[in-house]
Design an enzyme around this catalytic site. Structure first.
Site, short mmCIF file in Angstrom:
data_model
loop_
_atom_site.label_atom_id
_atom_site.label_comp_id
_atom_site.label_asym_id
_atom_site.label_seq_id
_atom_site.Cartn_x
_atom_site.Cartn_y
_atom_site.Cartn_z
CB VAL A 134 -0.93 -0.02 1.24
CG1 VAL A 134 -1.82 1.23 1.27
CG2 VAL A 134 -1.78 -1.27 1.24
CE LYS A 136 6.13 8.56 -0.96
NZ LYS A 136 6.88 9.56 -0.21
CG ASP A 224 9.17 -4.03 4.42
OD1 ASP A 224 8.25 -4.84 4.59
OD2 ASP A 224 9.79 -3.50 5.37
CG HIS A 244 11.30 -9.66 15.65
ND1 HIS A 244 12.49 -8.96 15.50
CD2 HIS A 244 10.33 -8.84 15.17
CE1 HIS A 244 12.22 -7.77 14.97
NE2 HIS A 244 10.92 -7.69 14.75
N PRO A 245 14.08 -11.50 14.39
CG PRO A 245 14.72 -10.26 12.51
CD PRO A 245 13.54 -10.93 13.15
CD GLU A 314 6.23 -7.52 15.53
OE1 GLU A 314 6.65 -7.79 14.40
OE2 GLU A 314 6.80 -6.72 16.31
C1 UD2 Z 1 7.41 -4.64 11.88
C2 UD2 Z 1 6.96 -6.01 11.46
C3 UD2 Z 1 5.67 -5.85 10.68
C4 UD2 Z 1 4.62 -5.19 11.56
C5 UD2 Z 1 5.16 -3.87 12.08
C6 UD2 Z 1 4.29 -3.30 13.18
C7 UD2 Z 1 8.68 -7.68 11.00
C8 UD2 Z 1 9.93 -7.95 10.30
N1 UD2 Z 1 8.04 -6.57 10.67
O1 UD2 Z 1 7.78 -4.08 10.62
O2 UD2 Z 1 5.20 -7.08 10.22
O3 UD2 Z 1 4.29 -6.07 12.60
O4 UD2 Z 1 6.44 -3.97 12.65
O5 UD2 Z 1 3.04 -3.03 12.76
O6 UD2 Z 1 8.23 -8.45 11.80
N2 UD2 Z 1 2.66 -1.57 4.66
C9 UD2 Z 1 2.27 -1.03 3.45
N3 UD2 Z 1 2.28 0.34 3.33
C10 UD2 Z 1 2.66 1.17 4.33
C11 UD2 Z 1 3.06 0.60 5.55
C12 UD2 Z 1 3.06 -0.78 5.69
O7 UD2 Z 1 1.93 -1.72 2.51
O8 UD2 Z 1 2.66 2.40 4.13
C13 UD2 Z 1 2.63 -3.04 4.81
C14 UD2 Z 1 3.78 -3.70 4.06
O9 UD2 Z 1 3.35 -4.96 3.62
C15 UD2 Z 1 4.83 -3.85 5.13
C16 UD2 Z 1 3.98 -4.15 6.37
O10 UD2 Z 1 2.79 -3.39 6.19
O11 UD2 Z 1 5.72 -4.90 4.80
C17 UD2 Z 1 4.63 -3.82 7.72
O12 UD2 Z 1 4.94 -2.44 7.82
P1 UD2 Z 1 6.42 -1.94 8.04
O13 UD2 Z 1 7.31 -2.71 7.15
O14 UD2 Z 1 6.46 -0.46 7.93
O15 UD2 Z 1 6.69 -2.30 9.51
P2 UD2 Z 1 8.13 -2.68 10.13
O16 UD2 Z 1 9.18 -2.84 9.11
O17 UD2 Z 1 8.42 -1.77 11.26
#
Ligand code: UD2
Length: 365
Positions: A134, A136, A224, A244-245, A314
């Protein structure tokens, strides 16, 4: 032999039979259902994977006999398959390969890919994956799909479900036979927390509308990320969680669980097993449906009281997996992070989150 003796023996027999019947009934019903924790949820029990068993004939070496067929409980290896001799004395000693509830923890060199693929291939299983792209985050989709084609269940039927607000930007990726992609349009959002949190609801809806009875397993993954190594049949199980790593070497008091008792995601001091990631989980379709439904209901109950758990879905997933123990746990090989340098126990990185600039790609900070 008098009448009195006969009747007391008869009574003893009747009582013993009733007792045996009672024990058999309790055993049967406890095996039928797996209890679950749904605070505020409608569902109290869930079908156990036993219930998906069907009696069928298959080539298991028992020609002509009816045998139980179940993906999980009856693993049939092809006759005369040659593979490395297993050992219960020699194996990995640098990591723990089983949880205290006796679920395997999957690390490189703890399984035989040839053997596992040979067991699952004849079952003709289909694996669905969900991925959200969703705003970017659509930019990550091409790499995710291209690398999945190289490493994710190669040789098996895979159905990718892409949830995006920009269907026209979904890249065309060449897919092997038996693999397909379906795009589902979802609304954009001004808050990344909402995108992340709504995943459970959409996964539940997808499962109920399209996957139950059609697909065997489902894995829900972060977009991502890229695949770098095999992710295959070794990861299959009724309920699968990934460590979780970032926290696997830490004391549980340091895990970022939701710590407010008023939240439905609450995990208290001295509680919890591991810290699992929200970016990868899966299992049999009915099990993941129950997980998604429970997390969604608990998330919504929190939202009604103005609470958003520390790490959104999560946190709810961690609460769920603490009560409903995963039947298989995947080591951090299955979700690493590119910015982390590899530690000695990580012999292979299979799937890893790319380095990203949160301020630039998220709709809000
Ligand atoms: C962590 C978790 C993620 C989620 C989040 C807290 C891991 C490695 N990652 O990732 O699963 O639990 O913390 O909510 O465990 N997304 C979109 N558009 C956006 C934002 C998010 O498509 O603008 C989707 C996308 O599929 C992304 C996922 O939501 O991979 C998780 O979001 P994130 O990657 O920003 O979260 P992150 O890396 O902090």
């Amino acid at each position: 032999m008098n009448l009195c003796n006969i009747s007391s023996r008869t009574w003893t027999l009747v009582l013993l039979s009733a007792l045996l019947l009672g024990v058999a009934y309790t055993y049967y019903t406890s095996g039928q259902y797996r209890s679950t924790f749904v605070e505020g949820g409608a569902e109290k029990t869930a079908p156990n994977s036993h219930s998906s068993m069907e009696k069928t004939k298959q080539s298991s070496g028992c020609q002509g006999e009816a045998v139980l067929k179940s993906q999980e409980l009856h693993l049939v290896a092809p006759d005369h398959l040659q593979y490395k001799q297993p050992s219960i004395l020699v194996g990995r000693t640098d990591v723990v390969t089983v949880t205290p509830w006796l679920a395997p923890v999957v690390w490189e060199s703890t399984f035989d890919p040839l053997l596992l693929d040979s067991i699952y291939k004849p079952q003709n299983i289909t694996i669905a994956t969900t991925v959200f792209a969703v705003g970017k985050y659509i930019r990550f989709l091409r790499d995710y799909l291209n690398t999945a084609e190289q490493h994710f269940f190669v040789g098996f039927r895979v159905h990718y479900y892409v949830f995006t607000d920009q269907p026209n930007k979904v890249p065309t990726v060449k897919m092997a036979d038996g693999r397909q992609l379906t795009v589902r349009q979802v609304p954009s959002s001004k808050r990344w927390q909402e995108i992340s949190a709504r995943r459970m609801e959409l996964i539940q809806t997808l499962i109920e509308a399209d996957l139950l009875g059609q697909v065997d397993y489902i894995f829900c993954l972060d977009v991502d990320s890229r695949f770098h190594g095999r992710w295959g049949t070794e990861s299959l199980g009724p309920l699968v969680a990934v460590i979780h790593p970032g926290y696997y070497a830490d004391q549980r008091s340091r895990f970022p669980y939701e710590r407010r008792p008023e939240s439905r995601a609450y995990v208290g001091p001295g509680e919890g097993d591991f810290y699992y990631c929200g970016g990868a989980f899966g299992g049999l379709v009915p099990e993941v449906r129950l997980l998604a439904k429970t997390c969604r209901l608990n998330f919504e109950a929190d939202a009604k009281r103005g609470i958003e758990a520390a790490w959104q879905e999560e946190s709810h997933l961690n609460r769920y997996m603490w009560i409903n123990k995963p039947s298989k746990v995947l080591s951090p090989e299955y979700l690493w992070q590119d910015f982390k340098s590899r530690t000695p126990e990580i012999r292979i990185i299979r799937f890893s989150g790319v380095v990203k600039n949160y301020a630039e790609i998220r709709p809000n900070v």
